[in-house]
Write an enzyme that holds these catalytic residues in place. Structure first.
Site, PDB file in Angstrom:
ATOM      1  N   HIS A 336       0.838  -1.204   0.000  1.00 29.05           N
ATOM      2  CA  HIS A 336       0.000   0.000   0.000  1.00 29.05           C
ATOM      3  C   HIS A 336       0.873   1.253   0.000  1.00 29.05           C
ATOM      4  CE1 HIS A 336      -3.568   2.384   1.621  1.00 29.05           C
ATOM      5  NE2 HIS A 336      -2.544   3.187   1.892  1.00 29.05           N
ATOM      6  N   GLU A 337       1.852   1.299   0.904  1.00 26.83           N
ATOM      7  CA  GLU A 337       2.684   2.498   1.006  1.00 26.83           C
ATOM      8  C   GLU A 337       3.542   2.683  -0.241  1.00 26.83           C
ATOM      9  OE1 GLU A 337       1.757   4.405   3.186  1.00 26.83           O
ATOM     10  OE2 GLU A 337       0.681   2.983   4.449  1.00 26.83           O
ATOM     11  N   HIS A 340       1.568   4.333  -2.910  1.00 23.43           N
ATOM     12  CA  HIS A 340       1.570   5.799  -2.872  1.00 23.43           C
ATOM     13  C   HIS A 340       2.779   6.347  -3.626  1.00 23.43           C
ATOM     14  CE1 HIS A 340      -1.900   6.227  -0.410  1.00 23.43           C
ATOM     15  NE2 HIS A 340      -1.376   5.717   0.687  1.00 23.43           N
ATOM     16  N   HIS A 346      -5.693   6.746  -2.131  1.00 21.82           N
ATOM     17  CA  HIS A 346      -6.612   5.821  -1.478  1.00 21.82           C
ATOM     18  C   HIS A 346      -7.842   5.565  -2.341  1.00 21.82           C
ATOM     19  CE1 HIS A 346      -4.839   6.823   2.725  1.00 21.82           C
ATOM     20  NE2 HIS A 346      -4.214   5.827   2.143  1.00 21.82           N
TER      21      HIS A 346
END
Length: 494
Positions: A336-337, A340, A346
């Site tokens: 997830h990070e 980014h 999101h």
């Protein structure tokens, strides 16, 4: 052509009955106990391999809910970069970096026979540990700590109770959401051909474990390194749908103490980590992205990362809290990070990946998926189109990202590169190249095609029509400040 030794494991299955039990991965409501029995054999026409501790290909046969399952696994030869290294520090703070042999490792990817949508990520280092999917459901397997026993537990992903049921959030925004769309099983989610087509990108990754991780693992650096390997092995599966190939370049462990101030403030810690990376790590290790993993409890967060910063020497970083005893959950958070860093924001409640929550969900819940949503795919595509970060254009290593050739069995091959024949492990006929900024659809780009845009007073770099890499413009000065990090050369098929 080298043949691989196939290993079949027959597992006797005994469903556990009764109250939940505590496994290493947490409290589990219900699981099945399986006892592996290793049976070796060679397929017709195969040749025996040189002796290895971990076979290039293995098979496991067992039952899930009374249904027979044949799990095909192949060693993940793309896990480590060619010059993979490990760094730790002596008690006096001296840096110690080694290049351990990693060719004969114990990390595998694969699938379930007769389930085209299935996938698996398994380590066999100490028993079988990892996950696989079957009919759209995710199952985990791990050894049971029973003396003088080879018993394992198999259970559904959502059956693992977490000690802390409070929502866990990413710090990029503070937006909670719950999907109000009908939930579809992953096996029923079919991406369009446009969604499925991404040009390959290659991320060389460094994982840095702070001193709290050393303490959490009782100063056992081997156990900590194994944990990190398992996380990255899972992440590679998650990014496959985006045609992003992650290789682990280095594991750094701050064994004698933290090299920055690691606090519960994720933004402050990440800023310090990025500054440390820019002045220290990029000068020592060739890589594209660095992830800090910590056992420090972040304030109401489990991760934090900069948006759209891949290849930036200071900002191509993120931080993840080691918030679970299940490496799949931690891997999903780190994925997830990094998402980014690759331009993905999101998900909103209109986004869909076939589950209640996807990788880029703002919060982590019991039913969070390890898949990217349609929104994430579109945002990544837009980021690559508009920014095209140069450091991830070229493949770091060719020999370690192509699987050992296998025939006369049902193991999946590395077939993501259309320029390469995964069965023969030979280039396809009449193709110029495999990858690189001056390679497109297996052909060299025409001479004069811009492969690196100028910045400021710099000059463009151009393809020469003969190689797949981006040659430096000879009219540039001695130093081009934008040439960081130096991209690896592309692979040319001769």
């Amino acid at each position: 052509m080298i043949q691989v030794l196939l290993v079949t494991i027959c597992l006797a299955v005994f469903p556990f009955q009764g109250s939940s039990k505590t496994l290493k991965s947490g409290n589990v409501n219900d699981y099945e106990v399986v006892n592996p029995q290793k049976i070796t054999g060679l397929p017709v026409g195969a040749f025996k391999q040189p002796e290895k501790k971990y076979e290039d290909a293995v098979q496991y046969e067992f039952e899930v809910n009374g249904e027979p399952v044949v799990l095909h696994l192949e060693k993940n030869k793309g896990l480590f970069s060619e010059d993979y290294s490990e760094t730790h520090y002596s008690p006096d703070g001296s840096e110690i970096t080694t290049n351990p042999p990693v060719e004969d490792h114990c990390y595998y990817h694969g699938r379930v026979q007769n389930d085209a949508d299935s996938t698996a990520s398994i380590s066999t280092c100490n028993g079988l540990k990892g996950f696989f999917t079957l009919r759209g459901e995710t199952y985990l397997i791990e050894p049971l700590k029973v003396p003088d026993s080879e018993s394992h537990a198999v259970y559904k992903y959502e059956d693992a109770k977490k000690k802390d049921e409070a929502p866990k959030m990413c710090g990029v925004t503070l937006t909670n959401w719950e999907s109000d769309e009908p939930i579809k099983k992953a096996s029923h989610l079919v991406a369009t051909s446009e969604q499925q087509h991404f040009h390959p990108r290659y991320v060389q990754l460094v994982i840095v474990a702070d001193h709290s991780m050393v303490t959490k693992n009782n100063n056992d650096l081997t156990a900590l390194t194994t944990w990190i390997h398992q996380i990255v092995n899972d992440m590679i599966v998650m990014y496959r749908i985006l045609n992003i190939h992650i290789t682990l370049a280095n594991v750094e462990i701050w064994s004698s103490g933290d090299l920055i101030a690691v606090t519960s403030s994720a933004p402050t810690t990440l800023r310090s980590f990025g500054e440390w990376r820019a002045r220290n790590l990029v000068n020592r290790i060739t890589h594209d992205n660095a992830q800090l993993i910590t056992a420090v409890h972040l304030d109401n967060l489990i991760g934090y990362g900069y948006l759209g910063t891949m290849c930036d020497p200071q900002s191509s970083v993120a931080i993840t809290e080691d918030h679970s005893t299940d490496h799949l959950w931690v891997a999903a958070t780190m994925a997830h990070e990094m998402g980014h860093n690759l331009g993905m924001n999101h998900d909103g409640n209109q986004c869909n990946c076939g589950a209640a929550g996807c990788i880029m969900s703002a919060i982590i819940s019991q039913y969070r998926s390890y898949q990217f949503s349609d929104c994430s795919m579109n945002e990544y595509r837009n980021y690559i189109t508009t920014h095209n970060p140069p450091c991830i254009l070229n493949q770091a290593l060719r020999t370690d990202t192509v699987s050992t050739p296998v025939s006369e069995n049902e193991l999946l091959q590395n077939s993501v590169n259309p320029c390469y024949d995964p069965v023969t492990c030979q280039p396809k006929e009449k193709e110029d190249c495999e990858s690189g900024p001056c390679c497109d659809n297996c052909k060299f780009l025409k001479e004069g095609t811009i492969c690196k845009m100028a910045r400021g007073d710099n000059m463009h770099d151009y393809c020469n029509g003969k190689t797949c890499d981006c040659p430096r413009n000879p009219y540039k000065g001695e130093h081009d400040p934008m040439e960081w990090p130096a991209p690896a050369k592309g692979s040319v098929l001769m």
